[in-house]
Design an enzyme around this catalytic site. Structure first.
Site, PDB file in Angstrom:
ATOM      1  N   TYR A 120     -19.441 -17.431 -12.431  1.00  0.00           N
ATOM      2  CA  TYR A 120     -19.037 -17.563 -11.024  1.00  0.00           C
ATOM      3  C   TYR A 120     -20.057 -16.925 -10.095  1.00  0.00           C
ATOM      4  O   TYR A 120     -20.493 -15.792 -10.289  1.00  0.00           O
ATOM      5  CB  TYR A 120     -17.663 -16.918 -10.785  1.00  0.00           C
ATOM      6  CG  TYR A 120     -17.270 -16.939  -9.327  1.00  0.00           C
ATOM      7  CD1 TYR A 120     -16.937 -18.132  -8.717  1.00  0.00           C
ATOM      8  CD2 TYR A 120     -17.286 -15.777  -8.556  1.00  0.00           C
ATOM      9  CE1 TYR A 120     -16.606 -18.181  -7.365  1.00  0.00           C
ATOM     10  CE2 TYR A 120     -16.955 -15.808  -7.212  1.00  0.00           C
ATOM     11  CZ  TYR A 120     -16.614 -17.015  -6.620  1.00  0.00           C
ATOM     12  OH  TYR A 120     -16.300 -17.062  -5.284  1.00  0.00           O
ATOM     13  N   GLY A 145     -15.288 -19.791  -4.162  1.00  0.00           N
ATOM     14  CA  GLY A 145     -13.919 -19.953  -3.692  1.00  0.00           C
ATOM     15  C   GLY A 145     -13.236 -21.108  -4.402  1.00  0.00           C
ATOM     16  O   GLY A 145     -13.255 -21.219  -5.632  1.00  0.00           O
ATOM     17  N   ASN A 199     -19.974 -10.337   0.343  1.00  0.00           N
ATOM     18  CA  ASN A 199     -18.656 -10.143  -0.251  1.00  0.00           C
ATOM     19  C   ASN A 199     -18.276  -8.664  -0.260  1.00  0.00           C
ATOM     20  O   ASN A 199     -18.191  -8.037  -1.311  1.00  0.00           O
ATOM     21  CB  ASN A 199     -18.655 -10.704  -1.677  1.00  0.00           C
ATOM     22  CG  ASN A 199     -17.273 -11.181  -2.094  1.00  0.00           C
ATOM     23  OD1 ASN A 199     -16.275 -10.744  -1.544  1.00  0.00           O
ATOM     24  ND2 ASN A 199     -17.231 -12.075  -3.065  1.00  0.00           N
ATOM     25  N   ARG A 216       6.587  21.092  24.625  1.00  0.00           N
ATOM     26  CA  ARG A 216       7.018  21.925  23.504  1.00  0.00           C
ATOM     27  C   ARG A 216       6.620  21.332  22.145  1.00  0.00           C
ATOM     28  O   ARG A 216       6.322  22.062  21.204  1.00  0.00           O
ATOM     29  CB  ARG A 216       8.543  22.080  23.573  1.00  0.00           C
ATOM     30  CG  ARG A 216       9.092  23.095  22.613  1.00  0.00           C
ATOM     31  CD  ARG A 216      10.609  23.246  22.653  1.00  0.00           C
ATOM     32  NE  ARG A 216      11.339  22.441  23.582  1.00  0.00           N
ATOM     33  CZ  ARG A 216      12.542  21.923  23.342  1.00  0.00           C
ATOM     34  NH1 ARG A 216      13.113  22.114  22.162  1.00  0.00           N
ATOM     35  NH2 ARG A 216      13.178  21.218  24.241  1.00  0.00           N
TER      36      ARG A 216
END
Length: 516
Positions: free
Chosen positions: A57, A64, A200, A290
């Protein structure tokens, strides 16, 4: 730019200070020998996979939803160019230079870990761009914060190729190729895996988180100063800040905020004027006075958590696929921006709440029913003059906007890439709105400081604390003492600059020493 300052970038994590030096102060960078060795080793493994008939890949496949296509070796250089060009699809206003420089540095660091598989020459070219002050133009819209900040990083990768548009070291806009030529930087012909490795990452989100932490750390101290000035000028009590009370609820940030306020109010003549119970009939101050340490303390603790997450991310190598130490190249989901997106949203809540409490203190100064003897709206001649009436309107408008910006981006998700990327973080959007939140908080605190300083002057002849008096003196260098109505916008701007550049905190610290 800091002359001759160089940040070394190696496989080890960068520090927050490294990011600030490069992003905000223009420091140059240098890749260490260890980084170049790690990059070379990982590249060797990528080259082996590129030559293998087995699909890998991002190296020999599409991306994708197109990852099932095996790409012929002759087309792989075109694959990388096409990836970068198609992903450089940002739109909208230009992103700030400091954000882009942070993004570039953080991507360079991931390359330097040796887990991405780029060539040494590609990493060196990115370092050269940073050092030359060449900043790719990146746009507001384009990142979903998953698969990293794809579009913003693609605009940077496009510059490495000599394409796109940049700002040079003088801030002028010009074509990337021309800027590289002038800086004597050779464009990169991307090889297998490099386009993907350059885009990426979560670098934009992380860069904006680190910049916001830097700003909010200063602003939360400013909030302690402005709250102390308001407590003093509204004739409140500092007894509620005593350490014995804070110890009953041991949140660390609360104790720090209360200790700061106590130190800031030390030796106040105004506070001393009503310490005798016979001189003060109020039992308790309003919450905005406060409970200031409880809110500013919770803000500190949230900032500390965000800093922890940012530290983990600085120690990360975010890419997909990643080159592991044993040479395996594995797909993963480390690019998902959820961890960063969540804390970016948390910090927007912090900014909104600090600002909301600050505005409530300012409003008390203007109401004769609540300001304990001060003129209406702190006006010189109420009725003729309006004093700070509309300054509070400006605060209120900003606070209302900050509340809208506090709505989290990270709960949203719009699927993309043909449902391959079916859950995204929206972390970039969380970061962009946080920058607006930080700006808004700066302005709200500045108006409180401006108003509280006017009220302290109106308490004369009572003397304020030395620390608060130092803040008033710093403000009076650009903003005159109380008098008839004047053009108020420039005075607000002066106060904003004093808050933004740390001048308010520095003035107080000139008396107290470093605030926590």
């Amino acid at each position: 730019m800091r002359d001759n300052e160089v940040v070394n970038v190696g496989p080890e994590p960068l520090t927050f200070d490294d990011v600030i030096k490069v992003a905000r102060h223009g420091a140059a960078v240098r890749l260490t020998d260890d980084a170049l060795a790690a990059v070379s080793a990982a590249r060797q493994r990528v080259d082996e996979l590129a030559e293998s008939p087995v699909p890998a890949y991002g190296i020999s496949t599409g991306f994708g939803a197109l990852a099932t296509r095996h790409i012929d070796p002759a087309l792989r250089a075109q694959l990388q160019r096409s990836l970068v060009r198609s992903h450089a699809a940002g739109n909208g206003p230009e992103v700030e230079t400091e954000v882009v420089r942070a993004l570039m540095l953080l991507r360079l660091h991931t390359l330097a870990t040796g887990h991405t598989g780029v060539r040494p020459t590609t990493a060196r070219t990115l370092a050269a761009l940073i050092s030359a002050g060449i900043t790719p133009i990146v746009h507001e819209y384009g990142s979903l914060g998953c698969s990293g900040d794809l579009a913003p990083l693609a605009h940077v990768a496009l510059t490495l190729m000599g394409e796109g548009v940049v700002r040079d070291s003088s801030g002028d806009v010009q074509p990337a190729g021309e800027a590289l030529k002038q800086a004597r930087i050779e464009p990169v012909e991307l090889a297998a895996k490099e386009g993907l490795a350059l885009i990426n990452g979560t670098d934009g989100m992380l860069g904006m988180l680190i910049l916001a932490i830097e700003d909010l750390t200063r602003l939360v101290r400013t909030a302690d100063v402005s709250a102390a000035m308001s407590v003093e000028a509204l004739l409140g009590t500092d007894r509620v800040f005593m350490p014995e009370l804070q110890a009953l609820r041991p949140h660390p940030g609360q104790a720090l905020a209360a200790a700061n306020m106590t130190r800031i109010l030390r030796d106040s003549g105004i506070m001393a004027s009503h310490r005798d119970p016979a001189a003060c009939t109020r039992v308790q101050d309003a919450y905005s006075l406060r409970c200031a340490p409880q809110v500013a303390g919770a803000a500190r603790d949230t900032i500390a958590h965000a800093a922890t997450v940012a530290g983990w991310e600085l120690a990360s190598a975010v890419d997909n696929p990643a080159v592991l130490a044993d040479g395996r190249v594995e797909s993963n989901g480390n690019f998902h921006g959820a961890p960063i997106a969540y804390v970016l949203d948390f910090l927007a809540v912090v900014a909104a709440d600090l600002a909301s409490m600050s505005e409530r203190r300012t409003d008390r100064f203007l109401d004769v029913a609540r300001n304990h003897g001060l003129p209406a709206f702190l006006a010189d001649d109420p009725g003729v003059d309006s004093g700070h009436m509309i300054a509070q309107y400006t605060q209120a408008a900003i606070v209302s906007e900050l509340k809208r910006l506090a709505v989290p981006a990270s709960v949203d998700s719009i699927p993309s890439s043909a449902m391959q990327e079916d859950h995204v973080s929206m972390g970039w959007s969380a970061a962009r709105k946080l920058r607006r939140s930080v700006d808004g908080l700066t302005r709200v605190l500045a108006i409180e400081v401006l108003t509280a300083a006017r009220a302290l002057d109106l308490r004369a002849p009572l003397e304020p604390a030395p620390a608060t008096a130092a803040v008033v003196r710093a403000l009076r260098e650009t903003v005159p003492a109380p008098g008839p109505d004047r053009f108020l916008a420039p005075e607000i701007d002066s106060a904003v600059r004093l808050v933004a550049d740390g001048g308010v905190v520095a003035a107080a610290e000139s008396v107290t020493g470093p605030l926590a």
